[in-house]
Structures are given as C-alpha cells and as structure tokens.
Design a protein around this motif. Structure first.
Motif, short mmCIF file in Angstrom:
data_model
loop_
_atom_site.label_atom_id
_atom_site.label_comp_id
_atom_site.label_asym_id
_atom_site.label_seq_id
_atom_site.Cartn_x
_atom_site.Cartn_y
_atom_site.Cartn_z
N ASN A 198 0.95 5.97 0.56
CA ASN A 198 2.17 5.19 0.86
C ASN A 198 1.86 3.75 1.25
O ASN A 198 2.64 2.85 0.96
N GLY A 199 0.75 3.55 1.94
CA GLY A 199 0.43 2.23 2.46
C GLY A 199 -0.12 1.24 1.45
O GLY A 199 -0.30 0.07 1.78
N LYS B 157 3.15 -6.43 -0.40
CA LYS B 157 4.20 -5.43 -0.63
C LYS B 157 3.71 -4.31 -1.53
O LYS B 157 4.45 -3.77 -2.35
N THR B 158 2.42 -3.95 -1.37
CA THR B 158 1.88 -2.83 -2.13
C THR B 158 2.33 -1.51 -1.51
O THR B 158 2.83 -1.47 -0.38
N TYR C 254 -0.35 4.08 -4.90
CA TYR C 254 0.98 4.66 -4.69
C TYR C 254 1.75 4.76 -6.00
O TYR C 254 1.72 3.85 -6.83
N LYS C 255 2.46 5.90 -6.17
CA LYS C 255 3.31 6.09 -7.33
C LYS C 255 4.73 6.37 -6.84
O LYS C 255 4.95 7.28 -6.05
N LYS C 256 5.66 5.58 -7.30
CA LYS C 256 7.05 5.69 -6.86
C LYS C 256 7.60 7.08 -7.15
O LYS C 256 7.37 7.66 -8.21
#
Length: 221
Positions: A114-115, A158-159, A104-106
């Motif tokens: 997303n997960g 919390k990944t 995931y990349k913010k």
C-alpha cells in the motif's frame, strides 16, 4: 513524578519499620546503620528521560506542510506537502526497511505494498518511524545505514495507494519484527501531538506511548 516520590517515601518507611523492634532500642544491641531506601528506577523514569536525550525534527521539510489529528482505520497521519519536498529522519537511528519500487496494484486488498516507495528507521530511542508514498528514496539510504535527525530519506510523492495526492503517510510504532510487519509498521500511535511539538522545536517523545501500546498488544495490530 509526584507519585514516584511518594512511593519512594513508602519504601524508605517500610525498610525502617521491618523486623521485630527498633534496632538500637536495646542497650546491649549496637545501633545498626539505617538501610538505604530501595532505589526507585521504574520504566517510566527511563522513558521520560528520552525526551531530554534525543533530538526530534518534523519529518517533512516544507513550510506549508499540513496534517490531520486522525487517520482512517488505525493511528497514523498523512502529511500533505508538494511532491518533491524532502522527507527526513525524525531522529537519529538506523534504516530498517526500504522500498524503491512501487509494487502496489489498484483494487487489491490492504497489504504490504500500500505504501508504494517507503523508508522506515529504528530511532535511537527504540521507536520505529515510517514514511511512505514517496516519489523516490534518497541515494545511499539502505537497510543498516545510520542516519542523523533531519537527514534526507526521500521525497514526498504519491506512489502506492495514495489516492493520487502528494503526501507522506507517517507511522509511529515499536520495531517488533523490524521487517515485514506492515500492519504495525504503518502506525499504532497517533502522531499529531508529536508533530506539533517537533515543528516548534520541541522534544516531545513517543517512547512511553509506544511502550504502553506494546505492553497491551504484544506487537499485534
């Protein structure tokens, strides 16, 4: 079930009244054996049996785990517990998908990453169960591996797009494409009532709800 019994009675009555006249009313006509009522085996009966057949367990092993009845955007829930607490198989089944790497990349739009780290299984009841934002996936958990209810799949983390909060995003859905269909995989049926049952040792099954959703939506979320 009362409605099914009523329908069965109507079926039997229709069989007895079909044709011209009543068999055996003519002395020259031998009485025929009554035709058995058509077997009533609707899908609903099979689905209801799932609750008595399969074992279900609460998917996070933590005494103080909490969850909401709702979720933003689509039917799912977030199960909050301390990072590192075990995430376990809801029921017996086979592993469908595993992500051991947080891709995931913010700031990117919603998508399959997303997960973060996640595991999904196809339960023996035909339902897919998905948990994401894991801190790690248990060794040996990979596609095709059979798991038992309560078996460790990973650890709460919390990944991914987790807002930096320790929790498991939990989704219930039909298997559909089995891999890659992330919009369905993330959840299409509200989990809260099932989680409440399983936490108390109950066997409330999402099989019927998932089948109903799929008949209406044909795997399109």
């Amino acid at each position: 079930m009362r409605n099914l019994t009523w329908l069965a009675g109507l079926t039997a009555a229709a069989v007895g009244l079909s044709g011209c006249g009543v068999p055996g009313s003519n002395p020259a006509e031998p009485a025929a054996e009554a035709a058995p009522a058509a077997a009533v085996a609707p899908v609903e009966v099979e689905l209801a049996a799932a609750a008595a057949t399969y074992k279900y367990v609460f998917p996070v092993r933590a005494k103080n785990a909490s969850y909401h009845k709702t979720h933003s955007g689509y039917p799912a829930t977030d199960i909050f517990a301390a990072c590192g607490k075990p995430f376990v198989a809801t029921t017996g089944g086979v592993v469908l998908e595993v992500s051991r790497v947080d891709k995931y990349k913010k700031g990117v739009p919603d998508g399959p990453y997303n997960g973060g780290k996640f595991v999904s299984i196809l339960g023996d009841d035909g339902v897919r169960y998905y948990g994401s934002h894991l801190s790690k996936v248990t060794a040996g958990i990979k596609k095709g591996v059979r798991v038992k209810a309560g078996q460790s799949l990973g650890k709460v983390g919390k990944t991914g797009n987790s807002s930096g909060v320790c929790h498991v995003h939990y989704g219930i859905s039909p298997a559909c494409k089995k891999t890659g269909d992330w919009k369905v995989r993330r959840g299409v049926v509200w989990p809260a009532s099932y989680l409440t049952s399983w936490r108390k040792g109950g066997r409330k099954s999402p099989v019927k709800a998932v089948a109903t959703w799929n008949r209406k939506n044909n795997c399109k979320a």
